[in-house]
Design a protein around this motif. Structure first.
Motif, PDB file in Angstrom:
ATOM      1  N   LEU A   1       0.857  -1.209  -0.193  1.00 55.00           N
ATOM      2  CA  LEU A   1       0.054   0.152   0.045  1.00 55.00           C
ATOM      3  C   LEU A   1       0.786   1.279  -0.016  1.00 55.00           C
ATOM      4  CD1 LEU A   1      -3.116  -0.593   2.523  1.00 55.00           C
ATOM      5  CD2 LEU A   1      -2.914  -0.526  -0.008  1.00 55.00           C
ATOM      6  N   THR A   2       2.052   1.255   0.894  1.00 55.45           N
ATOM      7  CA  THR A   2       2.863   2.255   0.848  1.00 55.45           C
ATOM      8  C   THR A   2       3.526   2.587  -0.472  1.00 55.45           C
ATOM      9  OG1 THR A   2       3.437   1.959   3.250  1.00 55.45           O
ATOM     10  CG2 THR A   2       5.037   3.281   1.869  1.00 55.45           C
ATOM     11  N   ALA A   3       3.976   1.539  -1.211  1.00 54.12           N
ATOM     12  CA  ALA A   3       4.488   1.513  -2.528  1.00 54.12           C
ATOM     13  C   ALA A   3       3.408   2.050  -3.447  1.00 54.12           C
ATOM     14  CB  ALA A   3       4.959   0.327  -2.889  1.00 54.12           C
TER      15      ALA A   3
ATOM     16  N   GLU B   1      -4.098   6.198  11.679  1.00 53.92           N
ATOM     17  CA  GLU B   1      -4.280   7.714  12.374  1.00 53.92           C
ATOM     18  C   GLU B   1      -3.878   8.567  11.572  1.00 53.92           C
ATOM     19  OE1 GLU B   1      -3.907   9.237  16.850  1.00 53.92           O
ATOM     20  OE2 GLU B   1      -3.530   7.192  16.687  1.00 53.92           O
ATOM     21  N   ILE B   2      -2.546   8.184  11.117  1.00 58.94           N
ATOM     22  CA  ILE B   2      -2.169   9.418   9.877  1.00 58.94           C
ATOM     23  C   ILE B   2      -3.038   9.703   8.830  1.00 58.94           C
ATOM     24  CG2 ILE B   2      -0.329   9.634   8.141  1.00 58.94           C
ATOM     25  CD1 ILE B   2       1.627   8.131  10.001  1.00 58.94           C
ATOM     26  N   ALA B   3      -3.732   8.793   8.228  1.00 57.04           N
ATOM     27  CA  ALA B   3      -4.576   9.022   7.146  1.00 57.04           C
ATOM     28  C   ALA B   3      -5.910   9.660   7.792  1.00 57.04           C
ATOM     29  CB  ALA B   3      -4.953   7.750   6.764  1.00 57.04           C
ATOM     30  N   GLU B   4      -6.355   9.835   9.069  1.00 61.18           N
ATOM     31  CA  GLU B   4      -7.370  10.154   9.505  1.00 61.18           C
ATOM     32  C   GLU B   4      -7.113  11.691   9.855  1.00 61.18           C
ATOM     33  OE1 GLU B   4      -8.590   7.774  12.716  1.00 61.18           O
ATOM     34  OE2 GLU B   4      -9.066   6.091  11.346  1.00 61.18           O
ATOM     35  N   LEU B   5      -5.967  11.920  10.589  1.00 59.21           N
ATOM     36  CA  LEU B   5      -5.628  13.409  10.952  1.00 59.21           C
ATOM     37  C   LEU B   5      -4.441  13.863  10.042  1.00 59.21           C
ATOM     38  CD1 LEU B   5      -4.761  12.050  14.869  1.00 59.21           C
ATOM     39  CD2 LEU B   5      -6.771  12.832  14.005  1.00 59.21           C
ATOM     40  N   ASN B   6      -4.003  13.471   9.163  1.00 57.17           N
ATOM     41  CA  ASN B   6      -3.200  14.234   8.234  1.00 57.17           C
ATOM     42  C   ASN B   6      -1.952  14.990   9.005  1.00 57.17           C
ATOM     43  OD1 ASN B   6      -2.200  14.939   5.888  1.00 57.17           O
ATOM     44  ND2 ASN B   6      -3.746  16.546   5.552  1.00 57.17           N
TER      45      ASN B   6
ATOM     46  N   LEU C   1      10.345   6.646  10.082  1.00 55.97           N
ATOM     47  CA  LEU C   1       9.369   5.875   9.213  1.00 55.97           C
ATOM     48  C   LEU C   1       8.098   6.557   8.859  1.00 55.97           C
ATOM     49  CD1 LEU C   1       9.081   3.650   6.889  1.00 55.97           C
ATOM     50  CD2 LEU C   1       7.943   2.365   8.985  1.00 55.97           C
ATOM     51  N   MET C   2       7.375   6.707   9.951  1.00 52.95           N
ATOM     52  CA  MET C   2       6.242   7.320   9.822  1.00 52.95           C
ATOM     53  C   MET C   2       6.195   8.701   9.286  1.00 52.95           C
ATOM     54  SD  MET C   2       4.083   4.815   9.935  1.00 52.95           S
ATOM     55  CE  MET C   2       4.236   3.276  10.586  1.00 52.95           C
ATOM     56  N   ASP C   3       7.209   9.552   9.609  1.00 55.30           N
ATOM     57  CA  ASP C   3       7.105  10.878   9.182  1.00 55.30           C
ATOM     58  C   ASP C   3       7.485  10.876   7.729  1.00 55.30           C
ATOM     59  OD1 ASP C   3       7.324  13.665   9.797  1.00 55.30           O
ATOM     60  OD2 ASP C   3       9.794  13.612   9.320  1.00 55.30           O
ATOM     61  N   LYS C   4       8.250  10.032   7.139  1.00 54.43           N
ATOM     62  CA  LYS C   4       8.499   9.838   5.827  1.00 54.43           C
ATOM     63  C   LYS C   4       6.948   9.520   4.945  1.00 54.43           C
ATOM     64  CE  LYS C   4      13.501   8.473   5.896  1.00 54.43           C
ATOM     65  NZ  LYS C   4      14.331   7.399   5.545  1.00 54.43           N
ATOM     66  N   ILE C   5       6.395   8.458   5.613  1.00 53.50           N
ATOM     67  CA  ILE C   5       5.252   8.112   5.030  1.00 53.50           C
ATOM     68  C   ILE C   5       4.122   9.357   4.939  1.00 53.50           C
ATOM     69  CG2 ILE C   5       3.129   6.814   5.448  1.00 53.50           C
ATOM     70  CD1 ILE C   5       5.063   4.426   6.513  1.00 53.50           C
ATOM     71  N   SER C   6       4.093   9.872   5.913  1.00 51.94           N
ATOM     72  CA  SER C   6       3.142  11.144   6.097  1.00 51.94           C
ATOM     73  C   SER C   6       3.372  12.261   5.234  1.00 51.94           C
ATOM     74  CB  SER C   6       3.221  11.799   7.491  1.00 51.94           C
ATOM     75  OG  SER C   6       4.373  12.536   7.653  1.00 51.94           O
TER      76      SER C   6
ATOM     77  N   ILE D   1       0.196  10.592  -1.273  1.00 56.24           N
ATOM     78  CA  ILE D   1      -0.882   9.573  -1.157  1.00 56.24           C
ATOM     79  C   ILE D   1      -2.214  10.122  -0.779  1.00 56.24           C
ATOM     80  CG2 ILE D   1      -1.720   7.603   0.425  1.00 56.24           C
ATOM     81  CD1 ILE D   1       1.480   7.083   0.919  1.00 56.24           C
ATOM     82  N   ASP D   2      -3.253   9.563  -1.549  1.00 58.26           N
ATOM     83  CA  ASP D   2      -4.566   9.882  -1.220  1.00 58.26           C
ATOM     84  C   ASP D   2      -5.050   9.284   0.201  1.00 58.26           C
ATOM     85  OD1 ASP D   2      -7.212  10.584  -0.831  1.00 58.26           O
ATOM     86  OD2 ASP D   2      -7.635   9.588  -2.999  1.00 58.26           O
ATOM     87  N   PHE D   3      -4.756   9.835   1.270  1.00 64.77           N
ATOM     88  CA  PHE D   3      -4.948   9.321   2.558  1.00 64.77           C
ATOM     89  C   PHE D   3      -6.260   8.913   2.965  1.00 64.77           C
ATOM     90  CE2 PHE D   3      -0.742  11.261   3.412  1.00 64.77           C
ATOM     91  CZ  PHE D   3      -0.015  10.193   3.779  1.00 64.77           C
ATOM     92  N   SER D   4      -7.366   9.650   2.213  1.00 65.68           N
ATOM     93  CA  SER D   4      -8.699   9.211   2.346  1.00 65.68           C
ATOM     94  C   SER D   4      -9.072   8.121   1.900  1.00 65.68           C
ATOM     95  CB  SER D   4      -9.664  10.528   1.651  1.00 65.68           C
ATOM     96  OG  SER D   4      -9.525  10.300   0.371  1.00 65.68           O
TER      97      SER D   4
END
Length: 303
Positions: A130-132, A207-212, A245-250, A254-257
């Protein structure tokens, strides 16, 4: 009497003769059909497989059951293409079969040789995919001998590009590989169960996807929330790796919705597979008692 038996045999033979064409027709109908819209499955083999090992992988991935299939090889050169600062001389053994699905069907990952994929779980693969940017596919992973399973992800990247004609974002594939490395590192160094690590990654990303989150500090708070919620204690080094890692992902494009729904699918799968077992205190108490009793029994052998 003899005439009666001959008549009965004739009836049975006649019945079998009538049924045979019907049975044959049903068997023909049960054969897999070639998907003319989405294309045939692609099998990607690790470049370092011997011919004997390749045949073993083919059997594990049920290649012969497909009416038509495309076969490719993944090598160290592909590793360099998808992952920054990687080693082109890396050995590639883990292999995969990828079948495209209609949009919205999500990811289905199966490790068909779990005894030989020693570090990466199906949920870890799904999270990294999914990340890719890989969506809507069925993927089977196999290896003919014990390997960590990391190179299969590169093979999946290559197969996905071949089957879709799309080009994956190299920044995303690189971060996805880092995600797989962090996941396996945490599971190994901290003693946290693989399923628990997969759940942790999934819940943080949800939570990253929800809070952006807009800042690293906000990402770190999300990580802290989920570590606390799941009662996971990490070393300072692993904690730092996870936040980085999560900072890079954020920050990925990506369409987080859209991500939230896909991550929910992974989360639900984890709950279905491991939730009841993890929450069953009686089960774990029984395991503990079993080993305690076993230890006592063994000690008596030497008294």
């Amino acid at each position: 009497m003899k005439t009666k038996w001959l008549k009965m045999i004739a009836v049975v033979v006649l019945a079998l003769g009538v049924m045979a064409p019907a049975t044959g027709f049903a068997a023909d109908n049960s054969k897999k059909a070639i998907d003319e819209k989405l294309g045939v499955p692609i099998v990607v083999y690790g470049a370092n497989l011997s011919e004997v090992e390749k045949e073993s992988v083919k059997k594990s991935l049920t290649v012969d059951e497909e009416p038509e299939i495309e076969e490719i090889t993944v090598s160290g050169q592909d590793l360099v293409k998808y992952i920054k600062d990687s080693n082109s001389s890396s050995r590639m053994y883990s292999s995969a079969k990828i079948t495209r699905k209609d949009a919205g069907k999500g990811l289905v990952i199966e490790i068909v040789t779990p005894e030989n994929i020693t570090q990466v779980t199906a949920e870890m693969y799904a999270n990294a995919m999914l990340t890719a940017g890989i969506e809507d596919a069925t993927v089977q992973v196999a290896a003919p001998k014990a390997v960590t399973g990391h190179s299969a992800l590169v093979g999946i990247y290559k197969a996905y590009e071949v089957t879709t004609g799309e080009t994956l974002d190299i920044e995303r594939t690189d971060v996805a590989n880092e995600e797989l490395s962090v996941a396996t590192s945490i599971a190994e160094s901290s003693g946290v169960d693989d399923a628990k690590v997969a759940e942790l990654l999934t819940e943080i990303k949800k939570e990253i996807a929800e809070l952006n989150p807009a800042t690293r500090e906000e990402v770190q708070q999300i990580v802290e929330n989920q570590l606390s919620k799941l009662e996971i204690n990490l070393s300072e080094q692993d904690h730092q790796l996870l936040v980085d890692l999560m900072d890079k992902i954020s920050k990925l494009d990506i369409d987080f919705s859209k991500w939230s729904e896909q991550l929910n699918d992974i989360s639900n799968t984890l709950q279905e597979k491991f939730g009841a077992l993890m929450e069953d205190e009686g089960f774990w108490a029984g395991v503990k008692n079993f080993f305690a009793n076993l230890k006592e029994s063994i000690s008596t052998w030497f008294n």
